[in-house]
Design an enzyme around this catalytic site. Structure first.
Site, mmCIF file in Angstrom:
data_model
loop_
_atom_site.group_PDB
_atom_site.id
_atom_site.type_symbol
_atom_site.label_atom_id
_atom_site.label_comp_id
_atom_site.label_asym_id
_atom_site.label_seq_id
_atom_site.Cartn_x
_atom_site.Cartn_y
_atom_site.Cartn_z
ATOM 1 N N GLN A 1 -4.641 -4.688 6.889
ATOM 2 C CA GLN A 1 -5.804 -5.824 6.713
ATOM 3 C C GLN A 1 -5.267 -7.162 7.503
ATOM 4 O O GLN A 1 -6.269 -7.859 7.004
ATOM 5 C CB GLN A 1 -4.785 -5.914 5.439
ATOM 6 C CG GLN A 1 -5.382 -4.406 4.500
ATOM 7 C CD GLN A 1 -6.780 -4.945 4.671
ATOM 8 O OE1 GLN A 1 -8.212 -4.939 4.907
ATOM 9 N NE2 GLN A 1 -6.721 -2.965 4.514
ATOM 10 N N LYS B 1 -10.461 0.178 10.722
ATOM 11 C CA LYS B 1 -10.697 -1.112 9.962
ATOM 12 C C LYS B 1 -10.665 -2.404 10.759
ATOM 13 O O LYS B 1 -11.011 -3.344 10.168
ATOM 14 C CB LYS B 1 -8.998 -1.581 9.123
ATOM 15 C CG LYS B 1 -8.909 -0.125 8.340
ATOM 16 C CD LYS B 1 -8.075 -0.963 7.245
ATOM 17 C CE LYS B 1 -7.032 0.386 6.761
ATOM 18 N NZ LYS B 1 -7.592 0.354 5.228
ATOM 19 N N CYS C 1 -4.602 2.381 -3.564
ATOM 20 C CA CYS C 1 -3.740 2.503 -3.103
ATOM 21 C C CYS C 1 -2.255 1.039 -3.342
ATOM 22 O O CYS C 1 -1.670 1.806 -2.238
ATOM 23 C CB CYS C 1 -2.856 3.268 -1.409
ATOM 24 S SG CYS C 1 -5.010 4.597 -1.102
ATOM 25 N N HIS D 1 0.878 -0.915 -0.319
ATOM 26 C CA HIS D 1 -0.217 0.054 0.286
ATOM 27 C C HIS D 1 1.498 1.067 0.098
ATOM 28 O O HIS D 1 1.916 1.542 0.779
ATOM 29 C CB HIS D 1 -0.856 0.002 1.015
ATOM 30 C CG HIS D 1 -1.710 1.478 1.589
ATOM 31 N ND1 HIS D 1 -1.704 2.514 1.762
ATOM 32 C CD2 HIS D 1 -3.283 1.250 1.084
ATOM 33 C CE1 HIS D 1 -2.774 2.914 2.141
ATOM 34 N NE2 HIS D 1 -3.772 2.155 1.684
ATOM 35 N N ASP E 1 3.065 -4.168 7.930
ATOM 36 C CA ASP E 1 1.802 -2.876 7.827
ATOM 37 C C ASP E 1 1.129 -3.843 8.225
ATOM 38 O O ASP E 1 0.363 -5.066 7.036
ATOM 39 C CB ASP E 1 1.881 -2.327 6.259
ATOM 40 C CG ASP E 1 0.650 -1.838 6.099
ATOM 41 O OD1 ASP E 1 -0.282 -1.762 7.091
ATOM 42 O OD2 ASP E 1 0.319 -1.485 4.962
HETATM 43 C C1 LIG Z 1 -2.318 -2.759 3.374
HETATM 44 C C2 LIG Z 1 -2.449 -1.055 3.880
HETATM 45 N N1 LIG Z 1 -1.768 -0.674 4.582
HETATM 46 C C3 LIG Z 1 -2.390 1.120 5.193
HETATM 47 C C4 LIG Z 1 -2.817 1.202 5.058
HETATM 48 C C5 LIG Z 1 -3.396 3.326 5.406
HETATM 49 O O1 LIG Z 1 -3.826 2.162 6.406
HETATM 50 P P1 LIG Z 1 -4.378 4.023 7.495
HETATM 51 O O2 LIG Z 1 -5.079 4.729 6.560
HETATM 52 O O3 LIG Z 1 -6.114 3.458 8.211
HETATM 53 O O4 LIG Z 1 -3.830 4.870 7.922
HETATM 54 C C6 LIG Z 1 -3.940 0.763 4.689
HETATM 55 C C7 LIG Z 1 -5.457 0.898 4.688
HETATM 56 O O5 LIG Z 1 -6.050 2.232 4.016
HETATM 57 C C8 LIG Z 1 -3.546 -0.519 4.079
HETATM 58 O O6 LIG Z 1 -5.173 -1.417 3.089
#
Ligand SMILES: Cc1ncc(COP(=O)(O)O)c(C=O)c1O
Ligand SMILES: Cc1ncc(COP(=O)(O)O)c(C=O)c1O
Lengths: 156, 402, 402, 156
Positions: free
Chosen positions: B197, B220, B358, B117, B194
């Site tokens: 998910q 989430k 993203c 991401h 990370d």
């Molecule tokens: C795999 C992953 N990493 C990072 C993020 C970023 O998380 P956040 O937008 O809650 O900071 C997300 C969600 O958008 C994600 O799905």
């Protein structure tokens, strides 16, 4: 809980006229403590003789009634005792102020226990426990020759 | 609580035919979490830590209780290893910034994957810009996952940190993070995971995973928006410099110098998200009450069903086919752009996401500009998948596909 | 709505004898704000910006509507000048970090004041550590404020930015920020204003103040926790590099390069505080309905009364006596430590704060380790001040003072 | 609102078989546009003669039905018109897609207006307006010789 229980006569009196508020001449151990939340500061000086007996203890510092009274009562009680006795008393006090209902130490006489239990009211005021324990943590630090200043800015 | 009628714990599904398949983006909130926020603001509100009045003491206790709940839930060794952040994005920025400051120099390498991401790439890119370090990408395999071999291939003596996703938010692939940690540690390289998910769907055990950092987004995970968690091994939090500076994270402030507070306060500058943190305890409780094994079981069955149904549907092409798969599935339909799919599904009250999610690197690697994604939460049902499928059929009809 | 019975708009005061005098720390929340959070999570919840389904579109519109409300409320030229942050602390860190990166080099000077909150000192201290820049302090005057002369004295050709508080959170002193901006701009120096204690109490007009940056904490402004605002002139936001990196703030992501989104997205990385931002519109509406002039008038009367009452009270010593004064007042009592005062007041359900209020430099300058502080919100009344005063008398009695 | 109104036959048809999807030989102006949200991309090529008449216009790119249809219909309508007429038509279209109930341009015939109005359904879908306007913004950019790529990742 009533603040009268916290601010008992004996605490107010020790707070106003702390015992041993001076600097031991020829001290051989010392340590500083700080409670950034209140701005309480304490500097403890010890004179331990060859037999590990606490010949003298004194402190300098400023702070709230609880912390000044605690340092005053503490220094009064541990003076003249042996290092291992002192450590045992410290543990007993810290245990009481956190969870134990009473003091268990064999190194304290009954009237000494009664005096210390005056500080037990602080249990009901979690943010003020730090004030009551600052000088005690600092005393451990002095005995153990720890270099770092004691600091109470921790949640526990 | 029972998984079979769990939808009624989520007020958004009351009196609505909503099929919500966008939980990878953000999950819906159970009543208990919403109520806790409400109660806290209505009856108990105070800032934490700094005042000695009763409201503040109670708030501080509640705040710290959530930290302990999180610690236990993810099996961290110490509560000092739990840092509250704005989200996973901030958690990763915190690590990249402080680790980069202290340990990285020109030509050092950071190893990420083609699945990442943007939140697990852009913060490392900053170090490329500022410090001249390099960002390397472990390749995706044909299943839409990244094998440990593909990671190993890219490790060399310049690799200083490995940053990988626990679960792909596009293909749902679950990466073998325990093995990645083992591999990396055998070469003395720390690992950031990370966990965005992974956290809502898998059993979390930091001591078992043994990763050095794990980033979570609470929104989430059936929690409030604006809240994330950084898990980090204590030794790192002790060694790394602080991140943001402000009230609450200092020990002593002088005109010529400043010393910093002990953990975890060192990393929590300024007034934090008090109400959200207090309420997040209810999210953890909610998942614990269901039992994460039950959740995993429920979501696996549902995902197997979704794969089966969509695979049978002509013209639908699934993106990736990972063996270990969590709660997200992406697809394309030849002849209909994903945004057109999402718009048509929306009319049937079926909420999915379309775009690059993203993950531009992943989409570029596959040579597809965009995909449609359905992602699951504990409230989803087989009927939701059926509704998804029949709405897809409607798309095909509108676009004259068969 | 009417200021005379405004307390009933705040559920925390229902059925409680609470005298809340800690609003400078964080304010209580009106029912309308709490309800909005509740409604949003219960019926409308979605992440913003990235999905095309109806919930997401509605959430995005609500999110952007708050931005426009804020823009209008603070009279910014463009809505692109409004950046949502975690709090004022993050807002100041954002500026210090990005401005420092781009414009500062060794021996450059940053001018702050002895009144600053740690949040407006620690981020600049980082630059001292990393880049070898210098932090200079404009001195407080005998009233507990900082005069424009004291600021001018410290400006020289090395001064690259001036960062001052709008209102002291200890003495309540209001600094002449419009004049400071004029002075600074005449020497081509940008000005950052820490507006934490100004925003909830004073009329905000960015075009009139003409400062370059203004930082706000929404939780002190009758809004949700975990939310702040950075106002910045567009030219700065265009010129400065991005701060945190992640989803939503990028334009195009390639393996070898990344380009960033346009304003305001460039500075809003990752999933933001959707529910809090949506609800903050209600906080603005709440203040607008009362009318900021009425609020100022009410708080001024109350503060005058507090000063009068406390000044008459023997042994109470007020800290500072600024001519232009907002809603905070600090004091000491000879013979009673502020923390003892706060504890005893708390028993009477009078919530004040004791300590250094994140202003160690100020306290050190005055040579007092700690003070007691009473700070006002729109819900306070003369009776609250009377209760404060009689609890102070109780302290004195316990400590045998007269 | 019904998706049938959005995905009218004519849009689906232009989306599937876009007109002018090629690259003008000897083009003298061009510009690129990108909608990062959808991944839509468009590259517009123009040939303006000395009299500022649009001799040819073409585009390359890929995207959703709305963006492809919009580019297709746009190129069809503006071809052969003069630069100032084209600009007027663009403004009229962008105005309509945002707020105006109808098209007002004198440079469009009635049947041309009817064709363009097929795109008006997109008004109800704020996130999709970007798809419909991408090629139009890119055309302005090409005419004005702007260097920067058009990007729709803005809320408006
Ligand atoms: C795999 C992953 N990493 C990072 C993020 C970023 O998380 P956040 O937008 O809650 O900071 C997300 C969600 O958008 C994600 O799905
Ligand atoms: C003057 C001042 N500046 C900065 C801050 C920091 O604000 P926050 O903690 O909301 O980030 C505060 C409040 O604590 C303050 O009073």
């Amino acid at each position: 809980m009533n603040t009268k229980e916290l601010y008992q006569e004996i605490i107010l009196e020790h707070g106003k006229n702390p015992r041993n508020l001076r600097k031991t001449e020829n001290f051989n151990k010392d340590a500083k403590g700080h409670n950034p939340l209140c701005g309480d500061i304490v500097h403890i000086y010890l004179k331990l003789n060859e037999k590990k007996k606490l010949e003298d203890i004194s402190f300098e510092g400023s702070g709230c009634a609880i912390s000044m009274a605690s340092a005053s009562i503490m220094t009064d009680l541990v003076k003249g005792k042996e290092e291992n006795e002192v450590k045992e008393i410290i543990n007993d006090f810290l245990g009481m102020i956190k969870i134990n209902p009473e003091l268990k130490s064999k190194n304290l006489k009954d009237d000494e226990k009664t005096k210390l239990m005056c500080l037990s009211g602080v249990k009901q005021y979690p943010m003020r426990v730090k004030c009551a324990t600052l000088s005690w943590h600092t005393l451990i630090s002095a005995i153990d020759n720890k270099k770092e200043e004691i600091n109470t800015e921790k949640f526990d | 609580m029972n998984l079979s009628n769990i939808k009624k714990e989520f007020p958004i599904f009351n009196n609505s035919s909503l099929v919500y398949l966008d939980s990878a983006n953000s999950s819906q909130k159970p009543q208990s979490v919403i109520n806790r926020i409400n109660d806290f603001y209505s009856n108990e509100f105070s800032n934490v830590g700094r005042s000695v009045h009763a409201l503040s003491i109670a708030a501080t206790n509640n705040y710290e209780n959530t930290r302990v709940s999180v610690q236990k839930y993810i099996n961290a060794k110490s509560k000092d290893e739990i840092i509250f952040t704005k989200g996973a994005t901030e958690a990763i920025n915190l690590v990249a910034n402080t680790f980069g400051q202290k340990y990285l120099k020109e030509n050092d390498e950071i190893l990420i994957t083609e699945l990442e991401h943007h939140s697990n790439y852009v913060p490392w890119h900053y170090l490329r810009q500022i410090k001249g370090i390099k960002v390397e990408f472990a390749e995706i395999d044909q299943h839409g996952s990244v094998s440990i071999e593909n990671i190993e291939k890219k490790i060399n003596s310049k690799t200083k940190i490995i940053a990988v996703t626990h679960v792909s938010n596009v293909t749902g692939a679950i990466l073998p993070i325990k093995e990645i940690s083992q591999l990396a540690h055998s070469k003395n390289i720390p690992v950031l995971v990370d966990g965005c998910q992974g956290a809502p769907h898998l059993k979390l055990d930091m001591q078992d995973f043994d990763c050095d950092f794990y980033a979570i987004s609470c929104h989430k995970m059936y929690g409030p928006t604006g809240l994330g968690i950084l898990y980090a091994k204590k030794k790192w939090l002790e060694e790394l410099p602080p991140y943001q500076g402000g009230g609450g994270m200092i020990k002593e402030v002088k005109k010529n110098n400043i010393t910093y507070a002990d953990l975890p306060n060192k990393y929590e500058a300024g007034t934090m998200q008090t109400a959200q943190i207090v309420a997040f305890k209810e999210s953890i409780k909610f998942i614990e009450n269901l039992g994460i094994e039950n959740v995993m079981n429920h979501e696996k069955k549902l995902m197997d069903y979704a794969v089966e149904v969509l695979r049978k549907n002509n013209s639908v092409k699934l993106i990736g086919n990972p063996k270990e798969k969590s709660a997200a599935i992406s697809f394309t339909i030849e002849g209909i752009h994903p945004h057109d799919i999402a718009t048509i599904l929306d009319e049937d009250n079926v909420a999915i996401r379309a775009g690059h999610h993203c993950c531009q690197i992943f989409h570029e690697t596959l040579g597809i500009p965009a995909t449609a994604r359905a992602s699951l939460g504990i409230y989803n049902t087989k009927e939701d998948i059926d509704r998804l499928n029949s709405s897809i059929n409607k798309c095909k009809k509108i676009f004259n596909l068969k």
